[in-house]
Write a protein that holds these residues in place. Structure first.
Motif, PDB file in Angstrom:
ATOM      1  N   VAL A  92      38.040  44.246  27.532  1.00 50.47           N
ATOM      2  CA  VAL A  92      38.871  43.390  28.664  1.00 50.47           C
ATOM      3  C   VAL A  92      37.761  42.134  28.753  1.00 50.47           C
ATOM      4  O   VAL A  92      39.028  40.826  28.711  1.00 50.47           O
ATOM      5  CB  VAL A  92      38.492  44.307  29.265  1.00 50.47           C
ATOM      6  CG1 VAL A  92      38.441  43.533  31.293  1.00 50.47           C
ATOM      7  CG2 VAL A  92      38.691  45.228  29.676  1.00 50.47           C
ATOM      8  N   TRP A  93      36.816  42.170  28.744  1.00 54.92           N
ATOM      9  CA  TRP A  93      36.183  40.471  29.215  1.00 54.92           C
ATOM     10  C   TRP A  93      36.542  39.551  27.983  1.00 54.92           C
ATOM     11  O   TRP A  93      37.226  38.131  28.154  1.00 54.92           O
ATOM     12  CB  TRP A  93      34.607  40.213  29.360  1.00 54.92           C
ATOM     13  CG  TRP A  93      33.938  40.895  29.947  1.00 54.92           C
ATOM     14  CD1 TRP A  93      34.218  40.863  31.034  1.00 54.92           C
ATOM     15  CD2 TRP A  93      33.115  41.930  30.604  1.00 54.92           C
ATOM     16  NE1 TRP A  93      33.785  41.435  32.244  1.00 54.92           N
ATOM     17  CE2 TRP A  93      33.110  42.089  32.096  1.00 54.92           C
ATOM     18  CE3 TRP A  93      31.980  41.911  29.515  1.00 54.92           C
ATOM     19  CZ2 TRP A  93      31.619  43.107  32.426  1.00 54.92           C
ATOM     20  CZ3 TRP A  93      31.080  42.805  30.057  1.00 54.92           C
ATOM     21  CH2 TRP A  93      30.892  43.083  31.438  1.00 54.92           C
ATOM     22  N   ASN A  94      36.702  40.045  26.511  1.00 58.04           N
ATOM     23  CA  ASN A  94      36.915  39.297  25.152  1.00 58.04           C
ATOM     24  C   ASN A  94      38.570  38.437  25.913  1.00 58.04           C
ATOM     25  O   ASN A  94      38.363  37.434  25.137  1.00 58.04           O
ATOM     26  CB  ASN A  94      37.133  39.818  23.800  1.00 58.04           C
ATOM     27  CG  ASN A  94      35.394  39.804  23.561  1.00 58.04           C
ATOM     28  OD1 ASN A  94      34.628  39.616  24.224  1.00 58.04           O
ATOM     29  ND2 ASN A  94      35.544  40.468  22.319  1.00 58.04           N
ATOM     30  N   HIS A  95      39.311  39.543  26.598  1.00 55.97           N
ATOM     31  CA  HIS A  95      40.168  38.447  26.576  1.00 55.97           C
ATOM     32  C   HIS A  95      41.374  37.907  27.753  1.00 55.97           C
ATOM     33  O   HIS A  95      41.100  36.798  27.832  1.00 55.97           O
ATOM     34  CB  HIS A  95      41.294  40.148  26.812  1.00 55.97           C
ATOM     35  CG  HIS A  95      42.881  39.653  27.387  1.00 55.97           C
ATOM     36  ND1 HIS A  95      43.152  38.774  28.666  1.00 55.97           N
ATOM     37  CD2 HIS A  95      44.617  39.715  25.953  1.00 55.97           C
ATOM     38  CE1 HIS A  95      44.751  39.167  28.844  1.00 55.97           C
ATOM     39  NE2 HIS A  95      44.821  39.480  26.873  1.00 55.97           N
ATOM     40  N   ASP A  96      39.992  38.724  28.577  1.00 54.50           N
ATOM     41  CA  ASP A  96      39.865  37.830  29.955  1.00 54.50           C
ATOM     42  C   ASP A  96      39.068  35.802  29.384  1.00 54.50           C
ATOM     43  O   ASP A  96      39.551  34.666  29.859  1.00 54.50           O
ATOM     44  CB  ASP A  96      39.046  38.611  31.022  1.00 54.50           C
ATOM     45  CG  ASP A  96      39.553  38.597  31.836  1.00 54.50           C
ATOM     46  OD1 ASP A  96      40.974  39.374  31.778  1.00 54.50           O
ATOM     47  OD2 ASP A  96      38.652  40.118  32.378  1.00 54.50           O
ATOM     48  N   PHE A  97      38.197  36.023  28.710  1.00 56.79           N
ATOM     49  CA  PHE A  97      36.963  34.704  28.636  1.00 56.79           C
ATOM     50  C   PHE A  97      37.734  34.146  27.060  1.00 56.79           C
ATOM     51  O   PHE A  97      36.675  33.553  27.166  1.00 56.79           O
ATOM     52  CB  PHE A  97      36.200  35.676  29.106  1.00 56.79           C
ATOM     53  CG  PHE A  97      35.980  35.306  30.388  1.00 56.79           C
ATOM     54  CD1 PHE A  97      36.132  34.879  31.157  1.00 56.79           C
ATOM     55  CD2 PHE A  97      35.508  36.984  30.442  1.00 56.79           C
ATOM     56  CE1 PHE A  97      35.930  34.717  32.706  1.00 56.79           C
ATOM     57  CE2 PHE A  97      35.126  36.909  32.165  1.00 56.79           C
ATOM     58  CZ  PHE A  97      35.427  35.989  32.694  1.00 56.79           C
ATOM     59  N   ALA A 159      21.735  52.725  44.971  1.00 56.84           N
ATOM     60  CA  ALA A 159      21.026  51.848  44.116  1.00 56.84           C
ATOM     61  C   ALA A 159      20.574  51.820  42.784  1.00 56.84           C
ATOM     62  O   ALA A 159      20.563  53.002  42.545  1.00 56.84           O
ATOM     63  CB  ALA A 159      19.494  51.930  45.672  1.00 56.84           C
ATOM     64  N   GLY A 160      20.270  50.425  42.119  1.00 56.80           N
ATOM     65  CA  GLY A 160      19.850  50.469  41.270  1.00 56.80           C
ATOM     66  C   GLY A 160      18.915  49.455  41.106  1.00 56.80           C
ATOM     67  O   GLY A 160      19.117  48.472  41.420  1.00 56.80           O
ATOM     68  N   PRO A 161      18.767  49.435  39.555  1.00 54.04           N
ATOM     69  CA  PRO A 161      17.931  47.782  39.370  1.00 54.04           C
ATOM     70  C   PRO A 161      19.143  46.667  39.014  1.00 54.04           C
ATOM     71  O   PRO A 161      20.307  47.301  38.310  1.00 54.04           O
ATOM     72  CB  PRO A 161      17.231  48.438  37.279  1.00 54.04           C
ATOM     73  CG  PRO A 161      18.251  49.694  37.657  1.00 54.04           C
ATOM     74  CD  PRO A 161      18.417  50.214  38.485  1.00 54.04           C
ATOM     75  N   LEU A 162      18.757  45.713  39.694  1.00 55.87           N
ATOM     76  CA  LEU A 162      20.019  44.424  39.127  1.00 55.87           C
ATOM     77  C   LEU A 162      20.052  44.240  37.950  1.00 55.87           C
ATOM     78  O   LEU A 162      20.703  43.759  37.167  1.00 55.87           O
ATOM     79  CB  LEU A 162      18.975  43.546  40.221  1.00 55.87           C
ATOM     80  CG  LEU A 162      20.067  41.781  39.594  1.00 55.87           C
ATOM     81  CD1 LEU A 162      20.917  41.885  40.645  1.00 55.87           C
ATOM     82  CD2 LEU A 162      18.421  41.464  40.979  1.00 55.87           C
ATOM     83  N   SER A 168      27.780  45.208  36.449  1.00 53.24           N
ATOM     84  CA  SER A 168      28.899  45.179  35.679  1.00 53.24           C
ATOM     85  C   SER A 168      30.242  46.411  35.746  1.00 53.24           C
ATOM     86  O   SER A 168      31.433  46.905  35.852  1.00 53.24           O
ATOM     87  CB  SER A 168      28.230  45.438  34.203  1.00 53.24           C
ATOM     88  OG  SER A 168      28.142  44.321  33.748  1.00 53.24           O
ATOM     89  N   ILE A 169      29.663  47.819  35.874  1.00 54.06           N
ATOM     90  CA  ILE A 169      30.192  49.068  36.140  1.00 54.06           C
ATOM     91  C   ILE A 169      31.023  49.241  37.354  1.00 54.06           C
ATOM     92  O   ILE A 169      32.089  49.878  37.449  1.00 54.06           O
ATOM     93  CB  ILE A 169      29.226  50.105  35.210  1.00 54.06           C
ATOM     94  CG1 ILE A 169      29.542  49.109  34.295  1.00 54.06           C
ATOM     95  CG2 ILE A 169      29.639  51.663  35.657  1.00 54.06           C
ATOM     96  CD1 ILE A 169      27.900  50.846  33.655  1.00 54.06           C
ATOM     97  N   GLY A 174      35.684  48.714  41.230  1.00 54.63           N
ATOM     98  CA  GLY A 174      36.560  48.254  42.227  1.00 54.63           C
ATOM     99  C   GLY A 174      35.561  48.179  43.460  1.00 54.63           C
ATOM    100  O   GLY A 174      36.269  48.238  44.300  1.00 54.63           O
ATOM    101  N   HIS A 175      34.292  49.080  43.025  1.00 53.87           N
ATOM    102  CA  HIS A 175      33.838  49.156  44.644  1.00 53.87           C
ATOM    103  C   HIS A 175      33.103  47.955  45.208  1.00 53.87           C
ATOM    104  O   HIS A 175      32.074  46.922  43.914  1.00 53.87           O
ATOM    105  CB  HIS A 175      32.717  50.265  43.951  1.00 53.87           C
ATOM    106  CG  HIS A 175      33.160  51.702  44.007  1.00 53.87           C
ATOM    107  ND1 HIS A 175      33.684  52.505  45.783  1.00 53.87           N
ATOM    108  CD2 HIS A 175      33.430  52.548  43.323  1.00 53.87           C
ATOM    109  CE1 HIS A 175      33.863  53.318  45.578  1.00 53.87           C
ATOM    110  NE2 HIS A 175      33.873  53.658  44.143  1.00 53.87           N
TER     111      HIS A 175
END
Length: 184
Positions: A92-97, A159-162, A168-169, A174-175
Motif C-alpha cells: 500500500v505504501w509503495n503505491h501511495d508514495f 496501549a503499547g510502545p510508541l 501503523s496498524i 482506521g482507529h
C-alpha cells in the motif's frame, strides 16, 4: 500531535464538530487499559537489537489512580498483515508514495544507490490490487483484531510502545490513536 490532552480534545472536537472537554477527567478511575503483549510488540533499539518495552511505571500510575490494567493483550502483529503472501503495508505504501521514492532516489548523487534500491521501491501494484489490499488490511486489522480485542478484553484503551509498528496498524485499522508520555 498536540502538547497536552486538552489540545488533543480541542483538535478532535474541531475535526468532529463536537465538544470533548467534558471527557477530560484527569483520572484513570473506571478506565480499563489493555497493554499489548511486550514479547510481540518490541522496540528496535538499533539494527538487529530489540528491546522489550518496560511499561511498569505506566501500569502502576493507572492502577494507583483507580484504573484497571489488562496485560498481554493479543493483537495481529505487523508481520501478519499480508496481502497475497507479501507485506501488505509495504504494498500500500509503495503505491501511495512511489512518486516520492523515485524522486528521492533520483536525487541521490550515487547512481549505484539509485539502481540498487529502485527495484525495491517501484510500484508494481495495480490500482485495483491497491484498493483490494487496503480493504483486506483494514478488515484484518480493524474487525478481526482491534474490535475483537476491545470486546474480548473489555478495555477502553489499548496501549503499547510508541516505537513499535502498533501505530501503523492502528492507522490501517482506521482507529484514532494518541501518543502519550508514559508518566501521564
Amino acid at each position: 500531535m498536540t502538547r497536552c490532552a486538552e489540545d488533543l480534545a480541542a483538535l478532535i472536537g474541531s475535526l468532529l464538530q463536537r465538544d470533548f472537554s467534558s471527557s477530560l477527567t484527569k483520572t484513570w478511575k473506571g478506565r480499563k487499559v489493555g497493554f499489548v503483549d511486550p514479547k510481540i510488540w518490541y522496540i528496535q533499539v538499533r539494527e538487529g537489537i530489540w528491546e522489550v518495552a518496560d511499561s511498569s511505571d505506566a501500569l502502576n500510575l493507572i492502577t494507583d489512580d483507580g484504573g484497571k490494567v489488562i496485560q498481554d493483550n493479543s493483537l495481529i502483529s505487523y508481520d501478519e498483515l499480508k496481502f497475497e503472501c507479501l507485506d501488505g503495508l509495504d504494498q500500500v505504501w509503495n503505491h501511495d508514495f512511489a512518486h516520492l521514492f523515485q524522486g528521492l532516489l533520483r536525487s541521490c548523487r550515487d547512481p549505484k544507490v539509485f539502481s540498487r534500491t529502485r527495484s525495491r521501491k517501484e510500484n508494481h501494484t495495480t490500482r485495483e490490487k491497491y484498493y483490494e489490499a487496503k480493504n483486506v488490511l483494514r478488515k484484518n486489522a480493524r474487525v478481526e483484531e482491534y474490535e475483537k480485542a476491545f470486546r474480548e478484553y473489555e478495555v477502553d484503551i489499548i496501549a503499547g510502545p510508541l516505537d513499535s509498528q502498533l501505530g501503523s496498524i492502528t492507522a490501517v485499522a482506521g482507529h484514532p490513536s494518541a501518543t502519550v508520555h508514559g508518566s501521564h
